[in-house]
Design a protein around this motif. Structure first.
Motif, PDB file in Angstrom:
ATOM      1  N   ALA A  84       0.843  -1.195   0.000  1.00 27.18           N
ATOM      2  CA  ALA A  84       0.000   0.000   0.000  1.00 27.18           C
ATOM      3  C   ALA A  84       0.877   1.244   0.000  1.00 27.18           C
ATOM      4  O   ALA A  84       1.993   1.237   0.532  1.00 27.18           O
ATOM      5  N   THR A  85       0.352   2.296  -0.607  1.00 26.57           N
ATOM      6  CA  THR A  85       1.027   3.590  -0.567  1.00 26.57           C
ATOM      7  C   THR A  85      -0.023   4.685  -0.633  1.00 26.57           C
ATOM      8  O   THR A  85      -1.169   4.447  -1.044  1.00 26.57           O
ATOM      9  N   GLU A  86       0.352   5.864  -0.212  1.00 24.97           N
ATOM     10  CA  GLU A  86      -0.549   7.019  -0.284  1.00 24.97           C
ATOM     11  C   GLU A  86       0.246   8.225  -0.747  1.00 24.97           C
ATOM     12  O   GLU A  86       1.337   8.485  -0.243  1.00 24.97           O
ATOM     13  N   VAL A  87      -0.316   8.930  -1.724  1.00 23.29           N
ATOM     14  CA  VAL A  87       0.290  10.149  -2.243  1.00 23.29           C
ATOM     15  C   VAL A  87      -0.806  11.199  -2.366  1.00 23.29           C
ATOM     16  O   VAL A  87      -1.827  10.952  -3.010  1.00 23.29           O
ATOM     17  N   ASP A  88      -0.616  12.334  -1.738  1.00 20.43           N
ATOM     18  CA  ASP A  88      -1.576  13.438  -1.800  1.00 20.43           C
ATOM     19  C   ASP A  88      -2.996  12.992  -1.474  1.00 20.43           C
ATOM     20  O   ASP A  88      -3.958  13.405  -2.125  1.00 20.43           O
ATOM     21  N   LEU A  90      -4.399  10.095  -1.919  1.00 17.21           N
ATOM     22  CA  LEU A  90      -4.883   8.968  -2.724  1.00 17.21           C
ATOM     23  C   LEU A  90      -4.180   7.703  -2.260  1.00 17.21           C
ATOM     24  O   LEU A  90      -2.950   7.615  -2.312  1.00 17.21           O
ATOM     25  N   ARG A  91      -4.968   6.747  -1.758  1.00 13.63           N
ATOM     26  CA  ARG A  91      -4.413   5.475  -1.313  1.00 13.63           C
ATOM     27  C   ARG A  91      -4.570   4.430  -2.389  1.00 13.63           C
ATOM     28  O   ARG A  91      -5.600   4.365  -3.057  1.00 13.63           O
ATOM     29  N   VAL A  92      -3.551   3.606  -2.550  1.00 10.85           N
ATOM     30  CA  VAL A  92      -3.560   2.543  -3.545  1.00 10.85           C
ATOM     31  C   VAL A  92      -3.016   1.283  -2.888  1.00 10.85           C
ATOM     32  O   VAL A  92      -2.017   1.328  -2.175  1.00 10.85           O
ATOM     33  N   TRP A  93      -3.712   0.161  -3.124  1.00 13.68           N
ATOM     34  CA  TRP A  93      -3.241  -1.143  -2.673  1.00 13.68           C
ATOM     35  C   TRP A  93      -2.971  -1.979  -3.911  1.00 13.68           C
ATOM     36  O   TRP A  93      -3.743  -1.947  -4.865  1.00 13.68           O
ATOM     37  N   ALA A  94      -1.907  -2.776  -3.900  1.00 18.46           N
ATOM     38  CA  ALA A  94      -1.580  -3.620  -5.051  1.00 18.46           C
ATOM     39  C   ALA A  94      -1.087  -4.984  -4.583  1.00 18.46           C
ATOM     40  O   ALA A  94      -0.388  -5.088  -3.576  1.00 18.46           O
ATOM     41  N   THR A  95      -1.485  -6.002  -5.319  1.00 21.85           N
ATOM     42  CA  THR A  95      -0.890  -7.323  -5.170  1.00 21.85           C
ATOM     43  C   THR A  95      -0.171  -7.621  -6.478  1.00 21.85           C
ATOM     44  O   THR A  95      -0.688  -7.334  -7.558  1.00 21.85           O
ATOM     45  N   VAL A  96       1.013  -8.160  -6.364  1.00 24.86           N
ATOM     46  CA  VAL A  96       1.866  -8.331  -7.533  1.00 24.86           C
ATOM     47  C   VAL A  96       2.450  -9.735  -7.542  1.00 24.86           C
ATOM     48  O   VAL A  96       2.908 -10.221  -6.513  1.00 24.86           O
ATOM     49  N   ALA A  97       2.421 -10.396  -8.691  1.00 22.17           N
ATOM     50  CA  ALA A  97       3.078 -11.692  -8.867  1.00 22.17           C
ATOM     51  C   ALA A  97       4.166 -11.523  -9.920  1.00 22.17           C
ATOM     52  O   ALA A  97       3.908 -11.060 -11.019  1.00 22.17           O
ATOM     53  N   THR A 112      -2.668  -6.518  -9.477  1.00 28.95           N
ATOM     54  CA  THR A 112      -4.065  -6.209  -9.162  1.00 28.95           C
ATOM     55  C   THR A 112      -4.053  -4.995  -8.247  1.00 28.95           C
ATOM     56  O   THR A 112      -3.345  -4.996  -7.245  1.00 28.95           O
ATOM     57  N   THR A 113      -4.822  -3.957  -8.593  1.00 28.44           N
ATOM     58  CA  THR A 113      -4.835  -2.749  -7.775  1.00 28.44           C
ATOM     59  C   THR A 113      -6.246  -2.388  -7.345  1.00 28.44           C
ATOM     60  O   THR A 113      -7.219  -2.669  -8.039  1.00 28.44           O
ATOM     61  N   VAL A 114      -6.340  -1.741  -6.177  1.00 28.44           N
ATOM     62  CA  VAL A 114      -7.587  -1.152  -5.686  1.00 28.44           C
ATOM     63  C   VAL A 114      -7.247   0.278  -5.312  1.00 28.44           C
ATOM     64  O   VAL A 114      -6.336   0.527  -4.516  1.00 28.44           O
ATOM     65  N   CYS A 115      -7.963   1.228  -5.924  1.00 23.45           N
ATOM     66  CA  CYS A 115      -7.650   2.646  -5.765  1.00 23.45           C
ATOM     67  C   CYS A 115      -8.930   3.425  -5.495  1.00 23.45           C
ATOM     68  O   CYS A 115      -9.608   3.829  -6.441  1.00 23.45           O
ATOM     69  N   PRO A 116      -9.314   3.633  -4.222  1.00 27.39           N
ATOM     70  CA  PRO A 116     -10.493   4.463  -3.973  1.00 27.39           C
ATOM     71  C   PRO A 116     -10.175   5.930  -4.249  1.00 27.39           C
ATOM     72  O   PRO A 116      -9.183   6.449  -3.762  1.00 27.39           O
ATOM     73  N   VAL A 117     -10.985   6.543  -5.064  1.00 28.86           N
ATOM     74  CA  VAL A 117     -10.798   7.944  -5.420  1.00 28.86           C
ATOM     75  C   VAL A 117     -12.076   8.677  -5.060  1.00 28.86           C
ATOM     76  O   VAL A 117     -13.149   8.347  -5.544  1.00 28.86           O
ATOM     77  N   GLY A 118     -11.979   9.656  -4.186  1.00 27.83           N
ATOM     78  CA  GLY A 118     -13.168  10.393  -3.763  1.00 27.83           C
ATOM     79  C   GLY A 118     -13.221  11.766  -4.396  1.00 27.83           C
ATOM     80  O   GLY A 118     -12.206  12.364  -4.697  1.00 27.83           O
ATOM     81  N   TRP A 119     -14.400  12.230  -4.632  1.00 31.17           N
ATOM     82  CA  TRP A 119     -14.627  13.595  -5.071  1.00 31.17           C
ATOM     83  C   TRP A 119     -15.988  14.008  -4.550  1.00 31.17           C
ATOM     84  O   TRP A 119     -16.663  13.228  -3.909  1.00 31.17           O
ATOM     85  N   ALA A 120     -16.389  15.215  -4.822  1.00 31.56           N
ATOM     86  CA  ALA A 120     -17.661  15.707  -4.297  1.00 31.56           C
ATOM     87  C   ALA A 120     -18.793  14.770  -4.684  1.00 31.56           C
ATOM     88  O   ALA A 120     -18.907  14.364  -5.829  1.00 31.56           O
TER      89      ALA A 120
END
Length: 131
Positions: A84-88, A90-97, A112-120
Motif C-alpha cells: 500500500a502507498t498514499e500520495v496526496d 490517494l491510497r492505492v493497494w496492489a498485489t503483484v506476482a 491487481t490494484t484497488v484505488c479508492p478515489v473520492g470527489w464531491a
C-alpha cells in the motif's frame, strides 16, 4: 474525506465501501460501472479451475461477512503480500506476482490494484424512460 480501509482475511483482502460510492472495475465478478458495498481481492492458486465465478465470489463474500452488491477480483498473486502507498491523499493497494515466481504469469507478471478515489458527492440524476 471518508476513509476506506483494508481488512485482511485468510486468502482475501476486503474493503467495505461507503454507501453511495461508484466503482469502475475490470473484475470478473461485479465489474463495470457499479455501486459496490464491498470489494474483495481473492487469492486463487494454480489449481483454481472453477468457472462459476459468481457463485464462488458470493460464497467467499458470505464467509467474509459482506453482503449486498460487490466486486470481486480473483488473483494468482499472494494477497498476504499486499503493498500500500498514499500520495496526496490517494491510497492505492496492489498485489503483484512476479513472472519468475508464479507459473500463471510466466511471461508478463500480474498486478491487481484497488484505488479508492473520492470527489464531491452529487445526487444521482433522475432517469425517465418512455416508450
Amino acid at each position: 474525506m471518508v476513509s476506506v480501509d483494508l481488512e485482511r482475511a485468510e486468502g482475501a483482502l476486503v474493503w467495505r465501501v461507503p454507501r453511495g460510492w461508484w466503482g469502475l472495475s475490470s473484475a470478473a465478478v461485479g465489474g463495470g460501472l457499479v455501486r459496490p458495498r464491498w470489494v474483495l481481492n481473492l487469492g486463487v492458486g494454480d489449481d483454481f479451475t472453477r468457472t462459476d465465478l459468481d457463485r464462488y465470489a458470493s460464497s467467499r463474500a458470505d464467509g467474509l461477512g459482506v453482503s449486498g452488491p460487490g466486486t470481486a477480483l480473483l488473483t494468482a498473486a499472494d494477497v498476504s503480500q499486499v503493498v500500500a502507498t498514499e500520495v496526496d491523499g490517494l491510497r492505492v493497494w496492489a498485489t503483484v506476482a512476479s513472472p519468475s515466481r508464479h507459473g500463471r504469469c510466466r511471461r508478463s507478471g500480474l498486478v491487481t490494484t484497488v484505488c479508492p478515489v473520492g470527489w464531491a458527492t452529487c445526487p444521482a440524476p433522475s432517469t425517465s424512460w418512455s416508450s
